[in-house]
Design a protein around this motif. Structure first.
Motif, mmCIF file in Angstrom:
data_model
loop_
_atom_site.group_PDB
_atom_site.id
_atom_site.type_symbol
_atom_site.label_atom_id
_atom_site.label_comp_id
_atom_site.label_asym_id
_atom_site.label_seq_id
_atom_site.Cartn_x
_atom_site.Cartn_y
_atom_site.Cartn_z
ATOM 1 N N ILE A 119 0.828 -1.207 0.000
ATOM 2 C CA ILE A 119 0.000 0.000 0.000
ATOM 3 C C ILE A 119 0.861 1.255 0.000
ATOM 4 O O ILE A 119 0.533 2.251 -0.647
ATOM 5 N N GLN A 120 1.970 1.219 0.723
ATOM 6 C CA GLN A 120 2.846 2.394 0.790
ATOM 7 C C GLN A 120 3.346 2.779 -0.592
ATOM 8 O O GLN A 120 3.461 3.958 -0.910
ATOM 9 N N ASN A 121 3.632 1.801 -1.430
ATOM 10 C CA ASN A 121 4.112 2.098 -2.775
ATOM 11 C C ASN A 121 3.023 2.649 -3.682
ATOM 12 O O ASN A 121 3.323 3.204 -4.733
ATOM 13 N N SER A 122 1.774 2.511 -3.299
ATOM 14 C CA SER A 122 0.688 3.044 -4.120
ATOM 15 C C SER A 122 0.287 4.465 -3.715
ATOM 16 O O SER A 122 -0.559 5.068 -4.370
ATOM 17 N N VAL A 123 0.884 5.019 -2.687
ATOM 18 C CA VAL A 123 0.522 6.359 -2.212
ATOM 19 C C VAL A 123 0.703 7.428 -3.292
ATOM 20 O O VAL A 123 -0.187 8.265 -3.480
ATOM 21 N N PRO A 124 1.810 7.469 -4.057
ATOM 22 C CA PRO A 124 1.904 8.495 -5.102
ATOM 23 C C PRO A 124 0.802 8.385 -6.157
ATOM 24 O O PRO A 124 0.259 9.404 -6.601
ATOM 25 N N ALA A 125 0.434 7.167 -6.538
ATOM 26 C CA ALA A 125 -0.630 6.997 -7.535
ATOM 27 C C ALA A 125 -1.976 7.455 -6.976
ATOM 28 O O ALA A 125 -2.751 8.123 -7.676
ATOM 29 N N ILE A 126 -2.249 7.117 -5.727
ATOM 30 C CA ILE A 126 -3.503 7.535 -5.106
ATOM 31 C C ILE A 126 -3.539 9.057 -4.959
ATOM 32 O O ILE A 126 -4.567 9.694 -5.200
ATOM 33 N N THR A 127 -2.415 9.659 -4.605
ATOM 34 C CA THR A 127 -2.338 11.117 -4.493
ATOM 35 C C THR A 127 -2.612 11.772 -5.842
ATOM 36 O O THR A 127 -3.341 12.766 -5.923
ATOM 37 N N PHE A 128 -2.032 11.219 -6.913
ATOM 38 C CA PHE A 128 -2.263 11.764 -8.253
ATOM 39 C C PHE A 128 -3.735 11.656 -8.621
ATOM 40 O O PHE A 128 -4.318 12.616 -9.146
ATOM 41 N N LEU A 129 -4.360 10.519 -8.364
ATOM 42 C CA LEU A 129 -5.777 10.354 -8.688
ATOM 43 C C LEU A 129 -6.648 11.311 -7.894
ATOM 44 O O LEU A 129 -7.592 11.896 -8.441
#
Length: 146
Positions: A119-129
């Protein structure tokens, strides 16, 4: 980034490993550090360490480790430390870092370290979305650099 082909790049390189490989090795070491942190955090929670006390320990250790570097390396470049700055730093640390760590530990208590790493590695993608959905520029400071 390094100046490609310039003398500044060669004068900064102090070992025989090229800078781009040094950056990759640094990122690899950081990821191993994060993975280790997830495992240590889970072990601490399993031993009964409070979710409120653990971020205090972590932030205190970080302060003690980083304070000498910040003091001696940035001594001449930093602005004066005013009450306004201290209050802003305190609120930023309380709302940003401490809340983030608290929610992370709350989630880690209910999941595994493997899930936390993923989940930590998906934080930038979630922030962008989230920024795209809210019609905000994800990196507003980049437009000022051009």
């Amino acid at each position: 980034m390094a100046d490609v082909g310039g003398s500044a790049s060669s004068s900064r390189m102090r070992c025989s490993v090229p800078e781009r490989f040094q950056l990759h090795l640094a990122m690899l070491a950081l990821q191993f550090g994060y993975a280790g942190f997830h495992v240590v955090s889970r072990a601490a929670l399993n031993m009964g360490v409070s979710k409120l006390v653990f971020p205090v320990y972590r932030n205190t250790i970080a302060l003690l480790l980083l304070l000498p570097f910040a003091y001696f390396l940035e001594k001449k470049e930093r602005p004066a430390l005013t009450l306004n700055f201290v209050l802003q730093f305190f609120l930023l640390a309380l709302v940003g870092i401490t809340a983030n760590q608290g929610f992370y530990l709350l989630g880690l208590e209910n999941t595994s370290p493997t899930f936390a790493s993923a989940i930590q590695n998906s934080v930038p993608a979630i922030t962008f979305l989230m920024a795209a959905l809210l019609r905000q520029a994800p990196f507003p400071y980049l437009s000022s650099l051009s």
